[in-house]
Design a protein around this motif. Structure first.
Motif, PDB file in Angstrom:
ATOM      1  N   PHE A  58      36.974  50.087  52.007  1.00  0.00           N
ATOM      2  CA  PHE A  58      37.024  50.307  50.556  1.00  0.00           C
ATOM      3  C   PHE A  58      36.041  49.362  49.873  1.00  0.00           C
ATOM      4  CE2 PHE A  58      38.719  49.303  46.339  1.00  0.00           C
ATOM      5  CZ  PHE A  58      38.809  50.581  45.801  1.00  0.00           C
ATOM      6  N   THR A  59      35.314  49.860  48.873  1.00  0.00           N
ATOM      7  CA  THR A  59      34.360  49.020  48.161  1.00  0.00           C
ATOM      8  C   THR A  59      34.733  48.886  46.689  1.00  0.00           C
ATOM      9  OG1 THR A  59      32.902  50.884  47.661  1.00  0.00           O
ATOM     10  CG2 THR A  59      32.465  49.668  49.704  1.00  0.00           C
ATOM     11  N   ALA A  60      34.343  47.783  46.106  1.00  0.00           N
ATOM     12  CA  ALA A  60      34.552  47.512  44.685  1.00  0.00           C
ATOM     13  C   ALA A  60      33.483  46.521  44.259  1.00  0.00           C
ATOM     14  CB  ALA A  60      35.949  46.944  44.447  1.00  0.00           C
ATOM     15  N   ASP A  61      33.378  46.316  42.956  1.00  0.00           N
ATOM     16  CA  ASP A  61      32.402  45.343  42.479  1.00  0.00           C
ATOM     17  C   ASP A  61      32.916  44.661  41.223  1.00  0.00           C
ATOM     18  OD1 ASP A  61      32.079  47.362  40.608  1.00  0.00           O
ATOM     19  OD2 ASP A  61      29.923  47.473  40.824  1.00  0.00           O
ATOM     20  N   GLY A  62      32.132  43.725  40.726  1.00  0.00           N
ATOM     21  CA  GLY A  62      32.494  42.996  39.527  1.00  0.00           C
ATOM     22  C   GLY A  62      31.303  42.229  38.999  1.00  0.00           C
ATOM     23  N   GLU A  63      31.518  41.592  37.863  1.00  0.00           N
ATOM     24  CA  GLU A  63      30.473  40.796  37.205  1.00  0.00           C
ATOM     25  C   GLU A  63      31.056  39.465  36.753  1.00  0.00           C
ATOM     26  OE1 GLU A  63      27.171  41.587  36.702  1.00  0.00           O
ATOM     27  OE2 GLU A  63      27.468  43.514  37.721  1.00  0.00           O
ATOM     28  N   PHE A  64      30.277  38.413  36.947  1.00  0.00           N
ATOM     29  CA  PHE A  64      30.605  37.101  36.415  1.00  0.00           C
ATOM     30  C   PHE A  64      29.858  36.941  35.095  1.00  0.00           C
ATOM     31  CE2 PHE A  64      31.004  36.653  41.006  1.00  0.00           C
ATOM     32  CZ  PHE A  64      32.201  35.983  41.141  1.00  0.00           C
ATOM     33  N   TYR A  70      34.925  39.724  35.866  1.00  0.00           N
ATOM     34  CA  TYR A  70      35.432  41.023  35.436  1.00  0.00           C
ATOM     35  C   TYR A  70      35.373  41.946  36.633  1.00  0.00           C
ATOM     36  CZ  TYR A  70      34.866  39.122  30.776  1.00  0.00           C
ATOM     37  OH  TYR A  70      34.965  38.323  29.659  1.00  0.00           O
ATOM     38  N   HIS A  71      36.549  42.428  37.069  1.00  0.00           N
ATOM     39  CA  HIS A  71      36.639  43.235  38.290  1.00  0.00           C
ATOM     40  C   HIS A  71      37.734  44.284  38.125  1.00  0.00           C
ATOM     41  CE1 HIS A  71      37.352  44.330  42.461  1.00  0.00           C
ATOM     42  NE2 HIS A  71      38.581  43.874  42.356  1.00  0.00           N
ATOM     43  N   ALA A  72      37.359  45.564  38.250  1.00  0.00           N
ATOM     44  CA  ALA A  72      38.324  46.679  38.249  1.00  0.00           C
ATOM     45  C   ALA A  72      39.276  46.633  37.057  1.00  0.00           C
ATOM     46  CB  ALA A  72      39.096  46.692  39.562  1.00  0.00           C
ATOM     47  N   GLY A  73      38.750  46.339  35.883  1.00  0.00           N
ATOM     48  CA  GLY A  73      39.572  46.286  34.681  1.00  0.00           C
ATOM     49  C   GLY A  73      40.360  44.998  34.517  1.00  0.00           C
ATOM     50  N   MET A  74      40.190  44.081  35.448  1.00  0.00           N
ATOM     51  CA  MET A  74      40.904  42.794  35.382  1.00  0.00           C
ATOM     52  C   MET A  74      39.955  41.699  34.929  1.00  0.00           C
ATOM     53  SD  MET A  74      43.128  42.900  38.894  1.00  0.00           S
ATOM     54  CE  MET A  74      41.774  43.446  39.924  1.00  0.00           C
ATOM     55  N   VAL A  75      40.542  40.665  34.370  1.00  0.00           N
ATOM     56  CA  VAL A  75      39.814  39.470  33.956  1.00  0.00           C
ATOM     57  C   VAL A  75      40.383  38.321  34.768  1.00  0.00           C
ATOM     58  CG1 VAL A  75      39.322  37.910  32.037  1.00  0.00           C
ATOM     59  CG2 VAL A  75      39.482  40.385  31.634  1.00  0.00           C
TER      60      VAL A  75
END
Length: 83
Positions: A58-64, A70-75
């Motif tokens: 499974f893959t996902a991403d985020g930004e600092f 910020y990842h998958a709607g989470m802080v």
């Protein structure tokens, strides 16, 4: 000796429910609620962007941004160590 990336460490949601431990070897361990090691896998950081690939593929991403992940709607914010 290799320099430790500045994003290595524990990142948590405000309620403490989700915890991402970004390890220095490019692996991560995510806890969800009382479930420790709910997800594990590898991560890559390029600039302020993080890509996750868990051990199931499974893959996902985020930004600092300004010290916040910020990842998958989470802080998530870096957990501060007690002095």
């Amino acid at each position: 000796m290799a320099e430790i990336h500045p994003y290595v460490g524990m990142w948590v949601t405000a309620d403490g429910r989700i915890r991402h431990n970004l390890l220095p070897d490019g692996r991560y361990d995510e806890a969800c609620g009382k479930r420790e090691s709910a997800y594990q896998g590898s991560y890559t950081v390029i600039g302020n962007h993080i890509d996750y690939v868990d051990d199931t593929g499974f893959t996902a991403d985020g930004e600092f941004v300004d010290g916040v992940l910020y990842h998958a709607g989470m802080v998530l914010r870096r957990e501060r160590m007690a002095s």
